[in-house]
Design a protein around this motif. Structure first.
Motif, PDB file in Angstrom:
ATOM      1  N   GLU A  69       0.674  -1.140   0.102  1.00  0.00           N
ATOM      2  CA  GLU A  69       0.067  -0.047  -0.110  1.00  0.00           C
ATOM      3  C   GLU A  69       0.645   1.405  -0.080  1.00  0.00           C
ATOM      4  OE1 GLU A  69      -3.356   2.290   2.729  1.00  0.00           O
ATOM      5  OE2 GLU A  69      -2.763   0.135   3.269  1.00  0.00           O
ATOM      6  N   ARG A  70       1.814   1.377   0.883  1.00  0.00           N
ATOM      7  CA  ARG A  70       2.768   2.484   0.738  1.00  0.00           C
ATOM      8  C   ARG A  70       3.696   2.764  -0.515  1.00  0.00           C
ATOM      9  NH1 ARG A  70       5.279   5.067   5.614  1.00  0.00           N
ATOM     10  NH2 ARG A  70       3.801   4.619   7.195  1.00  0.00           N
ATOM     11  N   ALA A  71       3.888   1.398  -1.071  1.00  0.00           N
ATOM     12  CA  ALA A  71       4.698   1.633  -2.383  1.00  0.00           C
ATOM     13  C   ALA A  71       3.651   2.221  -3.527  1.00  0.00           C
ATOM     14  CB  ALA A  71       5.024   0.218  -2.649  1.00  0.00           C
ATOM     15  N   GLY A  76       4.204   5.583  -6.188  1.00  0.00           N
ATOM     16  CA  GLY A  76       3.455   5.460  -7.593  1.00  0.00           C
ATOM     17  C   GLY A  76       3.674   4.006  -8.044  1.00  0.00           C
ATOM     18  N   MET A  77       4.225   3.022  -7.333  1.00  0.00           N
ATOM     19  CA  MET A  77       4.526   1.769  -8.056  1.00  0.00           C
ATOM     20  C   MET A  77       3.498   1.134  -8.371  1.00  0.00           C
ATOM     21  SD  MET A  77       7.928   0.895  -5.557  1.00  0.00           S
ATOM     22  CE  MET A  77       8.715  -0.170  -6.762  1.00  0.00           C
ATOM     23  N   ILE A  78       3.597   0.212  -9.437  1.00  0.00           N
ATOM     24  CA  ILE A  78       2.509  -0.892  -9.890  1.00  0.00           C
ATOM     25  C   ILE A  78       3.040  -2.193  -9.998  1.00  0.00           C
ATOM     26  CG2 ILE A  78       1.073   0.930 -10.918  1.00  0.00           C
ATOM     27  CD1 ILE A  78       1.965  -0.009 -13.545  1.00  0.00           C
ATOM     28  N   ARG A  79       2.309  -3.274  -9.770  1.00  0.00           N
ATOM     29  CA  ARG A  79       2.842  -4.594 -10.138  1.00  0.00           C
ATOM     30  C   ARG A  79       3.169  -4.919 -11.602  1.00  0.00           C
ATOM     31  NH1 ARG A  79      -1.338  -8.238  -6.624  1.00  0.00           N
ATOM     32  NH2 ARG A  79      -0.431  -7.789  -4.679  1.00  0.00           N
ATOM     33  N   GLY A  81       2.506  -6.323 -14.781  1.00  0.00           N
ATOM     34  CA  GLY A  81       1.530  -7.073 -15.683  1.00  0.00           C
ATOM     35  C   GLY A  81       0.231  -5.868 -15.304  1.00  0.00           C
ATOM     36  N   GLU A  82       0.333  -4.986 -14.483  1.00  0.00           N
ATOM     37  CA  GLU A  82      -0.983  -4.152 -13.956  1.00  0.00           C
ATOM     38  C   GLU A  82      -0.964  -3.148 -15.301  1.00  0.00           C
ATOM     39  OE1 GLU A  82      -2.112  -4.486  -9.534  1.00  0.00           O
ATOM     40  OE2 GLU A  82      -0.600  -2.918  -9.944  1.00  0.00           O
ATOM     41  N   VAL A  83      -2.102  -2.447 -15.194  1.00  0.00           N
ATOM     42  CA  VAL A  83      -2.289  -1.145 -16.124  1.00  0.00           C
ATOM     43  C   VAL A  83      -2.793  -0.016 -15.308  1.00  0.00           C
ATOM     44  CG1 VAL A  83      -3.487  -0.326 -18.185  1.00  0.00           C
ATOM     45  CG2 VAL A  83      -2.684  -2.682 -18.209  1.00  0.00           C
ATOM     46  N   PHE A  84      -2.156   0.942 -15.355  1.00  0.00           N
ATOM     47  CA  PHE A  84      -2.678   2.105 -14.515  1.00  0.00           C
ATOM     48  C   PHE A  84      -3.234   3.201 -15.321  1.00  0.00           C
ATOM     49  CE2 PHE A  84      -1.323   6.463 -12.756  1.00  0.00           C
ATOM     50  CZ  PHE A  84      -1.844   6.242 -11.307  1.00  0.00           C
ATOM     51  N   PHE A  85      -4.545   3.575 -14.694  1.00  0.00           N
ATOM     52  CA  PHE A  85      -5.264   4.623 -15.379  1.00  0.00           C
ATOM     53  C   PHE A  85      -5.222   5.666 -14.440  1.00  0.00           C
ATOM     54  CE2 PHE A  85      -6.937   0.777 -17.073  1.00  0.00           C
ATOM     55  CZ  PHE A  85      -7.007   0.926 -18.526  1.00  0.00           C
ATOM     56  N   GLN A  86      -5.015   7.005 -14.763  1.00  0.00           N
ATOM     57  CA  GLN A  86      -5.223   7.957 -14.199  1.00  0.00           C
ATOM     58  C   GLN A  86      -6.413   9.024 -14.729  1.00  0.00           C
ATOM     59  OE1 GLN A  86      -1.600  10.703 -14.100  1.00  0.00           O
ATOM     60  NE2 GLN A  86      -2.422  11.835 -12.393  1.00  0.00           N
ATOM     61  N   LEU A  87      -7.167   9.208 -13.842  1.00  0.00           N
ATOM     62  CA  LEU A  87      -8.395   9.957 -14.217  1.00  0.00           C
ATOM     63  C   LEU A  87      -8.255  11.260 -13.808  1.00  0.00           C
ATOM     64  CD1 LEU A  87     -11.209   7.367 -13.412  1.00  0.00           C
ATOM     65  CD2 LEU A  87     -10.202   7.742 -15.544  1.00  0.00           C
TER      66      LEU A  87
END
Length: 96
Positions: A69-71, A76-79, A81-87
């Motif tokens: 959660e802190r990461a 701003g880290m993601i796993r 294979g994940e896709v990050f969407f910023q709205l």
């Protein structure tokens, strides 16, 4: 007789003075009681804060959920294979 009454009254006042205004007086006890109540309230707040910090340290030592959660939130880290969407909020975006 009048002098005797004045002398006795002065003696009585001189005996009562330390009880009301001296080092261990009633007024000093009331002041210290108020300080004690304020210090106890402060101690309660600090105890609650310390318990929250202890729980957070325990989570960081034992579980990986808190670290993840802190990461995500702070770094701003993601796993993989994940896709990050910023709205974005349309009200806050500048118009060209």
């Amino acid at each position: 007789m009048r002098w005797l009454t004045l002398i006795l009254a002065a003696l009585l006042l001189s005996l009562q003075w330390p009880q009301w205004f001296g080092k261990g007086s009633w007024l000093r006890v009331w002041q210290l009681d108020k300080q004690l109540v304020a210090q106890r309230a402060s101690n309660e707040q600090l105890l609650a804060r310390n318990q929250a910090l202890t729980a957070e340290v325990r989570d960081l030592k034992v579980g990986t959920d808190a670290i993840e959660e802190r990461a995500r939130n702070e770094l701003g880290m993601i796993r993989q294979g994940e896709v990050f969407f910023q709205l974005l909020d349309p009200a806050n975006t500048p118009h060209r």
